[in-house]
Design a protein around this motif. Structure first.
Motif, PDB file in Angstrom:
ATOM      1  N   SER A  88       2.113  11.258   5.540  1.00 39.39           N
ATOM      2  CA  SER A  88       0.724  11.338   5.116  1.00 39.39           C
ATOM      3  C   SER A  88      -0.079  10.157   5.639  1.00 39.39           C
ATOM      4  O   SER A  88       0.443   9.037   5.765  1.00 39.39           O
ATOM      5  N   TYR A  89      -1.362  10.413   5.938  1.00 39.14           N
ATOM      6  CA  TYR A  89      -2.243   9.390   6.505  1.00 39.14           C
ATOM      7  C   TYR A  89      -3.610   9.438   5.816  1.00 39.14           C
ATOM      8  O   TYR A  89      -4.091  10.520   5.442  1.00 39.14           O
ATOM      9  N   CYS A  90      -4.244   8.266   5.677  1.00 43.97           N
ATOM     10  CA  CYS A  90      -5.536   8.136   5.009  1.00 43.97           C
ATOM     11  C   CYS A  90      -6.566   7.523   5.957  1.00 43.97           C
ATOM     12  O   CYS A  90      -6.300   6.507   6.593  1.00 43.97           O
ATOM     13  N   GLN A  91      -7.741   8.122   6.011  1.00 42.14           N
ATOM     14  CA  GLN A  91      -8.823   7.643   6.868  1.00 42.14           C
ATOM     15  C   GLN A  91      -9.361   6.311   6.369  1.00 42.14           C
ATOM     16  O   GLN A  91      -9.481   6.076   5.167  1.00 42.14           O
ATOM     17  N   HIS A  92      -9.687   5.410   7.298  1.00 45.05           N
ATOM     18  CA  HIS A  92     -10.303   4.145   6.925  1.00 45.05           C
ATOM     19  C   HIS A  92     -11.714   4.384   6.385  1.00 45.05           C
ATOM     20  O   HIS A  92     -12.345   5.383   6.683  1.00 45.05           O
ATOM     21  N   GLY A  93     -12.205   3.441   5.608  1.00 53.44           N
ATOM     22  CA  GLY A  93     -13.559   3.516   5.071  1.00 53.44           C
ATOM     23  C   GLY A  93     -13.621   3.363   3.576  1.00 53.44           C
ATOM     24  O   GLY A  93     -14.650   2.965   3.021  1.00 53.44           O
ATOM     25  N   VAL A  94     -12.539   3.684   2.885  1.00 50.09           N
ATOM     26  CA  VAL A  94     -12.398   3.460   1.447  1.00 50.09           C
ATOM     27  C   VAL A  94     -10.983   2.942   1.204  1.00 50.09           C
ATOM     28  O   VAL A  94     -10.104   3.094   2.057  1.00 50.09           O
ATOM     29  N   LEU A  95     -10.761   2.352   0.039  1.00 55.74           N
ATOM     30  CA  LEU A  95      -9.405   1.953  -0.352  1.00 55.74           C
ATOM     31  C   LEU A  95      -8.742   3.125  -1.061  1.00 55.74           C
ATOM     32  O   LEU A  95      -9.377   3.836  -1.842  1.00 55.74           O
ATOM     33  N   TRP A  96      -7.461   3.300  -0.807  1.00 60.03           N
ATOM     34  CA  TRP A  96      -6.699   4.422  -1.364  1.00 60.03           C
ATOM     35  C   TRP A  96      -5.619   3.905  -2.310  1.00 60.03           C
ATOM     36  O   TRP A  96      -5.079   2.821  -2.105  1.00 60.03           O
ATOM     37  N   PRO A  97      -5.272   4.671  -3.346  1.00 57.40           N
ATOM     38  CA  PRO A  97      -4.153   4.273  -4.206  1.00 57.40           C
ATOM     39  C   PRO A  97      -2.874   4.146  -3.398  1.00 57.40           C
ATOM     40  O   PRO A  97      -2.541   5.032  -2.609  1.00 57.40           O
ATOM     41  N   ALA A  98      -2.179   3.050  -3.563  1.00 57.69           N
ATOM     42  CA  ALA A  98      -0.966   2.796  -2.793  1.00 57.69           C
ATOM     43  C   ALA A  98       0.179   3.669  -3.279  1.00 57.69           C
ATOM     44  O   ALA A  98       0.207   4.121  -4.424  1.00 57.69           O
ATOM     45  N   TYR A  99       1.140   3.871  -2.385  1.00 58.51           N
ATOM     46  CA  TYR A  99       2.348   4.596  -2.742  1.00 58.51           C
ATOM     47  C   TYR A  99       3.515   3.617  -2.769  1.00 58.51           C
ATOM     48  O   TYR A  99       3.842   2.986  -1.751  1.00 58.51           O
ATOM     49  N   GLY A 100       4.124   3.478  -3.927  1.00 56.51           N
ATOM     50  CA  GLY A 100       5.361   2.712  -4.046  1.00 56.51           C
ATOM     51  C   GLY A 100       5.326   1.331  -3.432  1.00 56.51           C
ATOM     52  O   GLY A 100       4.394   0.557  -3.650  1.00 56.51           O
ATOM     53  N   ARG A 101       6.319   1.042  -2.600  1.00 53.10           N
ATOM     54  CA  ARG A 101       6.523  -0.308  -2.044  1.00 53.10           C
ATOM     55  C   ARG A 101       5.783  -0.442  -0.714  1.00 53.10           C
ATOM     56  O   ARG A 101       6.378  -0.707   0.322  1.00 53.10           O
ATOM     57  N   VAL A 102       4.462  -0.257  -0.737  1.00 55.04           N
ATOM     58  CA  VAL A 102       3.705  -0.178   0.512  1.00 55.04           C
ATOM     59  C   VAL A 102       3.815  -1.451   1.333  1.00 55.04           C
ATOM     60  O   VAL A 102       3.938  -1.396   2.567  1.00 55.04           O
ATOM     61  N   ASP A 103       3.774  -2.619   0.702  1.00 58.53           N
ATOM     62  CA  ASP A 103       3.900  -3.886   1.433  1.00 58.53           C
ATOM     63  C   ASP A 103       5.219  -3.943   2.201  1.00 58.53           C
ATOM     64  O   ASP A 103       5.252  -4.265   3.399  1.00 58.53           O
ATOM     65  N   GLU A 104       6.294  -3.639   1.498  1.00 62.94           N
ATOM     66  CA  GLU A 104       7.626  -3.699   2.094  1.00 62.94           C
ATOM     67  C   GLU A 104       7.788  -2.650   3.194  1.00 62.94           C
ATOM     68  O   GLU A 104       8.370  -2.930   4.256  1.00 62.94           O
TER      69      GLU A 104
END
Length: 264
Positions: A194-210
């Motif tokens: 899944s991919y999210c368009q730039h322009g707004v902040l989206w709710p993160a999924y799980g361990r997104v940083d890692e």
């Protein structure tokens, strides 16, 4: 209605089918690696999916990313990758949509899911159901689950796709997986990214940083060309705002945004 989608499927309808998109040799490596992942999970070894070479590279697969640039513009970020092997007797998934927004209020920016069917769809194990143009209806993610996996007026059934096919869907498109008999000797190999368009902040999924750090370290950005896919700054941690939002979520949110209050 049973259909065999083609490349000409209109994105205005909320989906685009790409039969046989993945080359046979790469597809075979993905199938083998997914078997490896399943074996690891049975051993309680839940390593990051992006740490698997072939599935990690699928998150930046050029034939898909270049198409998404046309659809979403030059900048978007990966939200997640899921991989699964659906065995015979799989119970399926009721009608739902997967657009990440809290709360669900609009569709101002694009989020897509890319469904990969490594050994295709054959009318066994499970069919993909989709309701064209339903991405324009703002409803909670599970708000249509009461319909189960039955046909809806105007809905489509994807049950005949060759190995290595992909289906790009707007994440807000209503879809389901209807259980079907058969498949004892041929489970369904399925990956979605899944991919999210730039322009707004989206709710993160799980361990997104890692996940993003591991993806960049593994070179999934393909010599920097697609590093933008692993941009953690495009996401926020919903848990950090949940309590405050629940406290303020009373009445019409639009009035709160304008600073209008009411004593009732």
């Amino acid at each position: 209605m049973s259909v065999t989608p083609t490349r000409s499927s209109s994105t205005a309808r909320g989906y685009l089918a790409l039969p046989g998109l993945i080359a046979a040799d790469y597809n075979a490596r993905l199938v083998a690696e997914l078997d490896e992942l399943v074996a690891h999970r049975e051993e309680k070894d839940h390593r990051l999916i992006v740490s698997y070479k072939q599935m990690g590279l699928l998150t930046s697969h050029p034939p898909i990313i270049e198409r998404l640039k046309i659809l979403m513009g030059p900048r978007f970020a990966m939200h997640h990758i899921h991989s699964a092997r659906h065995e015979a007797g799989n119970k399926g998934v009721n009608w739902h949509q997967d657009y990440e927004q809290y709360p669900q209020t609009n569709r101002s920016h694009i989020m897509v899911h890319v469904f990969y069917y490594l050994n295709g769809l054959s009318g066994t194990v499970g069919d993909l159901l989709a309701l064209p143009r339903s991405q324009n209806l703002v409803v909670p993610n599970g708000g249509m689950g009461l319909f189960g996996t039955q046909d809806l007026p105007g809905s489509l059934v994807f049950d005949d796709l060759p190995p290595g096919s992909a289906v790009i869907v707007h994440s807000a498109l209503w879809h389901a997986r209807r259980p079907k008999p058969g498949g004892e000797d041929q489970p369904r190999y399925f990956i979605d990214v899944s991919y999210c368009q730039h322009g707004v902040l989206w709710p993160a999924y799980g361990r997104v940083d890692e996940i993003n750090a591991a993806a960049l370290a593994a070179g999934l950005g393909r010599d920097g060309a697609y590093d933008f896919l692993y941009d953690t700054d495009q996401f926020f941690n919903r848990r950090e705002i949940d309590e405050a939002f629940k406290e303020r979520n009373k009445g019409s949110i639009a009035l709160q945004m304008k600073g209008v209050v009411s004593d009732g």
